[in-house]
Design a protein around this motif. Structure first.
Motif, PDB file in Angstrom:
ATOM      1  N   SER A  96      -1.938  11.000  -7.588  1.00 43.71           N
ATOM      2  CA  SER A  96      -3.247  11.119  -7.067  1.00 43.71           C
ATOM      3  C   SER A  96      -3.327  11.444  -5.524  1.00 43.71           C
ATOM      4  O   SER A  96      -4.175  11.958  -5.175  1.00 43.71           O
ATOM      5  N   GLY A  97      -2.226  11.110  -4.996  1.00 43.62           N
ATOM      6  CA  GLY A  97      -2.066  11.092  -3.461  1.00 43.62           C
ATOM      7  C   GLY A  97      -2.894  10.131  -2.689  1.00 43.62           C
ATOM      8  O   GLY A  97      -2.930  10.024  -1.478  1.00 43.62           O
ATOM      9  N   LEU A  98      -3.623   9.143  -3.416  1.00 42.40           N
ATOM     10  CA  LEU A  98      -4.282   8.233  -2.630  1.00 42.40           C
ATOM     11  C   LEU A  98      -3.853   6.868  -2.559  1.00 42.40           C
ATOM     12  O   LEU A  98      -2.848   6.555  -3.145  1.00 42.40           O
ATOM     13  N   PRO A  99      -4.140   6.180  -1.405  1.00 42.65           N
ATOM     14  CA  PRO A  99      -3.525   4.692  -1.483  1.00 42.65           C
ATOM     15  C   PRO A  99      -3.779   3.860  -2.219  1.00 42.65           C
ATOM     16  O   PRO A  99      -4.863   3.825  -2.913  1.00 42.65           O
ATOM     17  N   ARG A 100      -2.825   3.066  -2.930  1.00 46.90           N
ATOM     18  CA  ARG A 100      -2.942   2.193  -3.871  1.00 46.90           C
ATOM     19  C   ARG A 100      -2.416   0.892  -3.342  1.00 46.90           C
ATOM     20  O   ARG A 100      -1.250   0.472  -2.925  1.00 46.90           O
TER      21      ARG A 100
ATOM     22  N   THR B 131       1.292   5.498  -1.450  1.00 47.16           N
ATOM     23  CA  THR B 131       0.602   6.691  -1.831  1.00 47.16           C
ATOM     24  C   THR B 131       0.852   6.918  -3.294  1.00 47.16           C
ATOM     25  O   THR B 131       2.017   6.826  -3.745  1.00 47.16           O
TER      26      THR B 131
ATOM     27  N   ASN C   5       5.310   5.555  -7.497  1.00 50.43           N
ATOM     28  CA  ASN C   5       4.560   5.750  -6.221  1.00 50.43           C
ATOM     29  C   ASN C   5       5.705   5.610  -5.015  1.00 50.43           C
ATOM     30  O   ASN C   5       5.837   6.551  -4.132  1.00 50.43           O
TER      31      ASN C   5
ATOM     32  N   THR D 133       0.781  -1.200   0.119  1.00 54.70           N
ATOM     33  CA  THR D 133       0.064   0.045   0.153  1.00 54.70           C
ATOM     34  C   THR D 133       0.748   1.086   0.012  1.00 54.70           C
ATOM     35  O   THR D 133       1.607   1.463   0.958  1.00 54.70           O
TER      36      THR D 133
END
Length: 157
Positions: A60-64, A56, A96, A54
């Protein structure tokens, strides 16, 4: 897995057809089974040790969340190989980690905070040799692409 089984899996995973299909099928199955079993089972880990990373998202700055094969190392670190199944571009998870090296992994059902370090120079060469001993198809993947496959070492934070 038996020695014969390992050789068969290595041969199949080195095929160009596998490189076209696997990136679409393997991660989706891994994510679903991992979620349904609350982190206890990762299907691809039946062939190679695996983690769910997991990180960032770089843009996007979203968790991937990305299921990945890994090479556990002595001392409690993990090596991740950005092979992308021998496809031309670097996998997104490597970008990421470059942008946000603090991440976490799910390892054998346990969530572990980690920091990623991109390996370069002599450190990369030693890790690459170990990775090839661990999973010989990485050599086939590298031969298919012009880029240098990225290697990351994950250490607990």
């Amino acid at each position: 897995m038996t020695a014969l089984g390992a050789r068969i899996v290595q041969k199949v995973s080195s095929a160009r057809a596998f490189a076209k299909v696997a990136p679409h099928v393997v991660p989706a199955l891994d994510r679903a089974v991992h979620r349904l079993t609350r982190g206890r089972i990762l299907l691809s880990a039946r062939m190679l040790p695996g983690v769910v990373l997991t990180a960032t998202g770089a843009r996007s700055g979203l968790p991937r969340r990305t299921p990945l094969a890994c090479m556990p190392e002595e001392g409690g670190t993990w090596l991740l190989v950005g092979s992308n199944f021998g496809r031309a571009g670097n996998p997104a998870w490597t970008a990421n980690l470059l942008a946000h090296p603090d991440a976490s992994i799910s390892w054998k059902g346990q969530d572990i905070p980690v920091r990623a370090h991109l390996l370069e120079g002599a450190e990369r060469e030693a890790a690459w040799r170990a990775a090839l001993d661990f999973w010989p198809p990485y050599a086939t993947y590298q031969a298919r692409v012009e880029r240098e496959i990225r290697l990351f070492r994950l250490a607990r934070r």
